[in-house]
Structures are given as structure tokens and as C-alpha cells.
Design a protein around this motif. Structure first.
Motif, PDB file in Angstrom:
ATOM      1  N   ALA A  93      -4.662  -0.624  -8.454  1.00 62.37           N
ATOM      2  CA  ALA A  93      -3.663  -1.647  -8.177  1.00 62.37           C
ATOM      3  C   ALA A  93      -2.811  -1.884  -9.421  1.00 62.37           C
ATOM      4  N   PHE A  94      -1.498  -1.728  -9.256  1.00 61.44           N
ATOM      5  CA  PHE A  94      -0.556  -1.879 -10.364  1.00 61.44           C
ATOM      6  C   PHE A  94       0.200  -3.200 -10.234  1.00 61.44           C
ATOM      7  N   ILE A 146       0.834  -1.192   0.000  1.00 59.04           N
ATOM      8  CA  ILE A 146       0.000   0.000   0.000  1.00 59.04           C
ATOM      9  C   ILE A 146       0.878   1.254   0.000  1.00 59.04           C
ATOM     10  N   ILE A 147       0.652   2.119  -0.971  1.00 60.05           N
ATOM     11  CA  ILE A 147       1.250   3.465  -0.978  1.00 60.05           C
ATOM     12  C   ILE A 147       0.087   4.420  -0.777  1.00 60.05           C
ATOM     13  N   ASP A 148      -0.001   5.044   0.391  1.00 62.56           N
ATOM     14  CA  ASP A 148      -1.256   5.703   0.780  1.00 62.56           C
ATOM     15  C   ASP A 148      -1.466   7.103   0.235  1.00 62.56           C
ATOM     16  N   GLY A 149      -0.490   7.659  -0.485  1.00 57.28           N
ATOM     17  CA  GLY A 149      -0.668   8.983  -1.081  1.00 57.28           C
ATOM     18  C   GLY A 149      -0.246  10.139  -0.194  1.00 57.28           C
ATOM     19  N   THR A 150       0.111   9.863   1.038  1.00 58.19           N
ATOM     20  CA  THR A 150       0.530  10.936   1.953  1.00 58.19           C
ATOM     21  C   THR A 150       2.005  11.271   1.813  1.00 58.19           C
ATOM     22  N   GLY A 151       2.752  10.400   1.146  1.00 55.94           N
ATOM     23  CA  GLY A 151       4.201  10.537   1.090  1.00 55.94           C
ATOM     24  C   GLY A 151       4.914   9.600   2.033  1.00 55.94           C
ATOM     25  N   PRO A 202       8.656   3.913 -12.656  1.00 52.32           N
ATOM     26  CA  PRO A 202       7.566   4.857 -12.938  1.00 52.32           C
ATOM     27  C   PRO A 202       6.881   4.645 -14.279  1.00 52.32           C
ATOM     28  N   SER A 203       7.524   3.923 -15.206  1.00 52.02           N
ATOM     29  CA  SER A 203       6.880   3.677 -16.497  1.00 52.02           C
ATOM     30  C   SER A 203       5.565   2.926 -16.324  1.00 52.02           C
ATOM     31  N   ILE A 204       5.405   2.266 -15.189  1.00 52.46           N
ATOM     32  CA  ILE A 204       4.177   1.526 -14.900  1.00 52.46           C
ATOM     33  C   ILE A 204       2.964   2.452 -14.922  1.00 52.46           C
ATOM     34  N   PHE A 205       3.143   3.705 -14.508  1.00 49.61           N
ATOM     35  CA  PHE A 205       2.031   4.648 -14.467  1.00 49.61           C
ATOM     36  C   PHE A 205       1.371   4.800 -15.845  1.00 49.61           C
ATOM     37  N   ALA A 206       2.156   4.658 -16.906  1.00 52.00           N
ATOM     38  CA  ALA A 206       1.640   4.878 -18.259  1.00 52.00           C
ATOM     39  C   ALA A 206       1.378   3.580 -19.014  1.00 52.00           C
ATOM     40  N   ASP A 207       1.490   2.450 -18.335  1.00 47.85           N
ATOM     41  CA  ASP A 207       1.327   1.147 -18.981  1.00 47.85           C
ATOM     42  C   ASP A 207      -0.004   0.548 -18.546  1.00 47.85           C
ATOM     43  N   ARG A 208      -1.012   0.660 -19.397  1.00 46.30           N
ATOM     44  CA  ARG A 208      -2.352   0.209 -19.022  1.00 46.30           C
ATOM     45  C   ARG A 208      -2.414  -1.291 -18.778  1.00 46.30           C
ATOM     46  N   GLU A 209      -1.534  -2.051 -19.412  1.00 45.95           N
ATOM     47  CA  GLU A 209      -1.536  -3.489 -19.188  1.00 45.95           C
ATOM     48  C   GLU A 209      -1.090  -3.848 -17.776  1.00 45.95           C
ATOM     49  N   ARG A 210      -0.481  -2.895 -17.098  1.00 44.58           N
ATOM     50  CA  ARG A 210      -0.016  -3.154 -15.735  1.00 44.58           C
ATOM     51  C   ARG A 210      -0.950  -2.555 -14.683  1.00 44.58           C
ATOM     52  N   ILE A 211      -2.082  -2.025 -15.141  1.00 44.56           N
ATOM     53  CA  ILE A 211      -3.133  -1.590 -14.216  1.00 44.56           C
ATOM     54  C   ILE A 211      -4.078  -2.777 -14.050  1.00 44.56           C
ATOM     55  N   ALA A 212      -3.961  -3.450 -12.913  1.00 42.85           N
ATOM     56  CA  ALA A 212      -4.689  -4.705 -12.714  1.00 42.85           C
ATOM     57  C   ALA A 212      -6.090  -4.507 -12.166  1.00 42.85           C
ATOM     58  N   LEU A 213      -6.301  -3.422 -11.428  1.00 43.56           N
ATOM     59  CA  LEU A 213      -7.570  -3.250 -10.730  1.00 43.56           C
ATOM     60  C   LEU A 213      -7.835  -1.763 -10.529  1.00 43.56           C
ATOM     61  N   VAL A 214      -9.057  -1.339 -10.814  1.00 42.62           N
ATOM     62  CA  VAL A 214      -9.482   0.036 -10.529  1.00 42.62           C
ATOM     63  C   VAL A 214     -10.791  -0.033  -9.755  1.00 42.62           C
ATOM     64  N   ILE A 215     -10.823   0.650  -8.626  1.00 43.07           N
ATOM     65  CA  ILE A 215     -12.011   0.699  -7.783  1.00 43.07           C
ATOM     66  C   ILE A 215     -12.395   2.160  -7.593  1.00 43.07           C
ATOM     67  N   GLN A 216     -13.650   2.473  -7.819  1.00 45.94           N
ATOM     68  CA  GLN A 216     -14.149   3.838  -7.660  1.00 45.94           C
ATOM     69  C   GLN A 216     -15.329   3.818  -6.694  1.00 45.94           C
ATOM     70  N   LEU A 227       0.592  -7.081  -6.023  1.00 47.46           N
ATOM     71  CA  LEU A 227       0.206  -5.794  -6.598  1.00 47.46           C
ATOM     72  C   LEU A 227       0.576  -4.646  -5.666  1.00 47.46           C
ATOM     73  N   THR A 228       0.629  -3.446  -6.227  1.00 45.43           N
ATOM     74  CA  THR A 228       0.844  -2.229  -5.446  1.00 45.43           C
ATOM     75  C   THR A 228      -0.392  -1.366  -5.573  1.00 45.43           C
ATOM     76  N   ILE A 229      -0.998  -1.029  -4.438  1.00 48.51           N
ATOM     77  CA  ILE A 229      -2.229  -0.234  -4.444  1.00 48.51           C
ATOM     78  C   ILE A 229      -1.921   1.207  -4.052  1.00 48.51           C
ATOM     79  N   THR A 230      -2.430   2.137  -4.858  1.00 49.08           N
ATOM     80  CA  THR A 230      -2.332   3.568  -4.563  1.00 49.08           C
ATOM     81  C   THR A 230      -3.742   4.160  -4.521  1.00 49.08           C
ATOM     82  N   PRO A 231      -3.869   5.381  -4.042  1.00 49.70           N
ATOM     83  CA  PRO A 231      -5.173   6.043  -4.203  1.00 49.70           C
ATOM     84  C   PRO A 231      -5.510   6.179  -5.682  1.00 49.70           C
ATOM     85  N   GLY A 232      -6.796   6.281  -6.003  1.00 51.78           N
ATOM     86  CA  GLY A 232      -7.181   6.586  -7.363  1.00 51.78           C
ATOM     87  C   GLY A 232      -6.487   7.854  -7.824  1.00 51.78           C
TER      88      GLY A 232
END
Length: 410
Positions: free
Chosen positions: A378-379, A11-16, A387-401, A51-56
């Protein structure tokens, strides 16, 4: 409603804060109800091991109204049906790319935000300013050179798109921003300098007087919201800060003096590197003439210099892509480019916690904390180390809204 547990992820919680290994996240009624712990027997579990989960992610500068080739779309060469289809496709692809919230900085009407919020089409949470406020002949007035200014409003498509409203003088500004709020805008955006995608101006031009900007700020304050400004030179930025604007878009070439002024007035900055890269690669991909590339010049380095000056002065620095045209799938590239200038963690925090703060929704989204909406991505892999993962849609495994799984490619 039952509790859903996401288990096994980093988990990377977005706070830093540093990542937390193998931390469970519990989701109930669309919100995060627990961090850590063990799911009880019989609980619904989403296995996120590896997987690595970040905030949306949040894109603080989008133009869904520019989802078609721009020039033809303003010449009535594209049907309203196709314009709408392109916008709907952009909404869906944005969510699929891990962006669960966006701030539309000009062009859509409130109707698009409403239809997405209703669930009729997939898309991110949309905070929008309606039409851009610009002066006659200024950035945002995208008419052909031969077109009479009086015809500009004929391009509006009520309930779908209104690119901009023209104001010349404080009285017209007040009338137009009140009309903009009547149409459902959440904030206001003004163009206070020339721009790259312009027909009638130069980047060095300043636009709107301090008096004109102050009127927009006054009307925004009366509604408990704010003004952000498109700006590519220091004089225009200083005019806007003096008038009370609270955010600057792009910010090319911000110098130390201007950065200090922004910090003193708590004015945020949203750089937009991805659009510069995209237009440098091919202006035609956005439906623009290749000659527009000549206007880009040193835009990338100018924005980087402004970003670093703002950071050094203590300015809140968010993140936006500003993409236009039919292919807006490259939003994650903004984080990749930012990670080259700063750190991947800086880029992620800008795209989550800081953007949520700039948008005025930090109590609801932007970090992985108990009580906030369960907007999660989840990446496959760790974007802090790659960081290239951010732009690689195949490595976005899960999106929850808001607790709802909208993409599951595990």
C-alpha cells in the motif's frame, strides 16, 4: 483463522486493468478470499483510506550474495559473519521496500533461501539459481588476475554463498549443473557474453558454445525448470535461444531480428536499468573501482533499445534491478526508470504479473485475485500518476506477505 479486511484503498490489481476505487480486500489463511463487499460486523479491519494497493512487487534479478563490497568480499577481507549480516540486512530491506518475492540470479547458496523461508530472518520469497554457470575467464569468474583458476572454488561458503562454477566443455557443464541442482537450485543461470562487472572479458565477447548451453537446457528440462542467460550482445542471445534458453537478462542492444527470434521461441527478457544508473553514479558504492564506469558506456540506452525492440516483437518483458553492494535499498528505482521509458502501468505489470509468469509462480502471486497469496503493498498516493513513489520508502505505508503484515507505517 479470522478474516482481515483492507478497506478504503484504490486497488491496482497487476493485470493492467484500470484502478478500482475504494475496493475492499479480504484476506484469510494467507490468501485473498474476496474482492469488494463490506466487512461484516465485528470483522478485523485495516483502514487503508487514501492509499493505493498493488500486488507485492517482484524483482526478477537480484544478487543477495553480493550484499557486501564485492571485491573485498572475494579477497577474504570480510569475515563470514559480516557477509552473512550484510545478506540478512539486504533481505530485510528488500521486503521493507515492498518486494515480497525475488529471483536471485546467482551467488547465494540454498541455505539463505531456506533460512528466510523458515521465518528466522525477514525477507522476500526467494527463488534462486545457486551459483552462476560460467566459463573459465568469463563473466562470473571474478577472481583476481593473479589468482590461479584452481583456487576459485575456495571462495565458496557452503550454505551461504557460491558465486559461480566454471565449465569448459559439455561434460563439465553437465557435472556442474547437476551439482547446482543438488544444492537446491530452482533454475539455472548461464553467462553467455561478457559483462560490466568482469575481470577477464569484454562486453562483445560471446561465451559458451551452443553445445554447452544445450547441456544445461537438457538438465533443466529434465527437472521441469529452465535456463536464463546473462547476455549483452545479439550473437550471444541468439546462441542461447537456439540452444533452448527461456529468458535473457539485461539484453543490451537487442535488434529487431533477435527480438523476433526470442518471440518465436517464447523467450522472456528482464532488463536491469537500476544497476546501470547506480554504477554510473558511483561504482565505489558497490565496492568496485571507478574505472568500471568505462565499461558501462552506452549500456543504459542499449538496454532501453533492446527493451523496446522486444516489446514491439511481442516478447514478455519483466523487470529486475541487479543491484550489488551493501546498499540495495534502491530496487524501486527500477520501476521509476522503466516508467520513463514506457508507462507506469507497464512498469508495474512487469514487476508483478509478468515477473510472476517468468518465475513460474503466476498461479500463486503477481496479481490481486481471489485464491492467490495475499502479497500486497500500500502506497501513500498513486504511483501511476507519480512513479517516484515506487522508490520512496517513506510512502510505502503497508506491506503484507502471505497475509501477514510485515510493515505497517499507516
Amino acid at each position: 483463522m479470522s478474516v482481515v479486511w483492507l478497506t478504503g484503498a484504490t486497488i491496482i490489481d497487476g493485470t493492467g486493468a484500470d484502478p478500482i476505487e475504494s475496493c475492499a480486500v479480504a484476506v484469510e489463511d494467507g490468501r485473498i478470499s474476496a474482492l469488494g463487499g463490506t466487512p461484516p460486523a465485528g470483522a478485523e479491519v485495516l483502514d487503508c483510506t487514501g492509499l493505493t494497493i498493488t500486488p507485492g512487487l517482484i524483482d526478477a534479478h537480484v544478487h543477495f550474495g553480493g550484499s557486501s563490497d564485492l571485491a573485498p568480499s572475494l579477497r577474504r577481507q570480510i569475515s563470514v559473519a559480516e557477509l552473512a549480516a550484510d545478506m540478512f540486512a539486504t533481505c530485510a530491506s528488500t521486503l521493507d521496500g515492498g518486494f515480497t518475492t525475488v529471483r536471485d540470479c546467482g551467488g547465494i547458496d540454498g541455505g539463505l533461501a531456506g533460512v528466510v523461508a523458515s521465518g528466522k530472518i525477514p525477507g522476500p520469497r526467494i527463488i534462486q539459481c545457486g551459483p552462476i554457470q560460467c566459463q573459465t575467464g568469463g563473466h562470473g569468474h571474478l577472481a583476481a588476475e593473479w589468482e590461479p583458476t584452481s583456487d576459485w572454488s575456495d571462495h565458496d561458503i557452503p550454505g551461504l554463498r557460491c558465486m559461480s562454477l566454471l565449465s569448459d566443455g559439455p561434460h563439465e557443464m553437465r557435472k556442474n549443473v547437476r551439482e547446482t541442482f543438488r544444492r537446491g537450485a530452482d533454475f539455472l543461470k548461464l553467462c553467455v557474453t561478457g559483462g560490466v562487472v568482469s575481470t577477464h572479458d569484454k562486453l562483445t565477447d560471446t561465451q559458451f558454445t551452443v553445445d554447452e548451453i544445450e547441456v544445461a537446457v537438457e538438465e533443466a528440462n529434465a527437472r521441469g525448470t529452465y535456463v536464463t542467460v546473462h547476455a549483452h550482445n545479439n550473437e550471444g542471445i541468439r546462441n542461447a535461444v537456439t540452444a533452448g534458453a527461456k529468458c535473457v537478462e539485461h539484453g543490451s542492444g537487442i535488434d529487431d531480428e533477435t527480438a523476433k527470434l526470442m518471440a518465436e521461441h517464447d523467450v522472456a527478457l528482464v532488463p536491469t536499468l537500476a544497476v546501470v544508473q547506480a554504477l554510473s553514479d558511483s561504482a565505489a558504492s558497490a565496492g568496485l573501482p571507478e574505472s568500471i564506469s568505462a565499461r558501462i558506456g552506452q549500456m543504459m540506452q542499449g538496454q532501453i533499445d533492446g527493451l523496446l525492440a522486444a516489446r514491439n516483437a511481442g516478447v514478455r518483458v519483466g523487470l529486475g534491478s541487479d543491484l550489488i553492494g551493501t546498499d540495495q535499498t534502491g530496487r524501486g528505482m527500477e520501476l521509476v526508470l522503466r516508467a520513463k521509458v514506457e508507462t507506469p502501468m507497464d512498469a508495474l505489470v512487469s514487476a508483478t504479473r509478468i515477473n510472476a509468469d517468468i518465475l513460474g509462480i503466476a498461479d500463486e502471486v503477481g496479481t490481486i485475485e481471489v485464491g492467490k497469496f495475499a502479497d500486497l503493498v500500500a502506497f501513500r498516493g498513486n504511483p501511476l500518476t507519480d512513479p517516484s513513489i515506487f522508490a520512496d520508502r517513506e510512502r510505502i505505508a503497508l506491506v503484507i506477505q502471505s497475509g501477514r503484515v510485515v510493515k505497517d507505517g499507516r
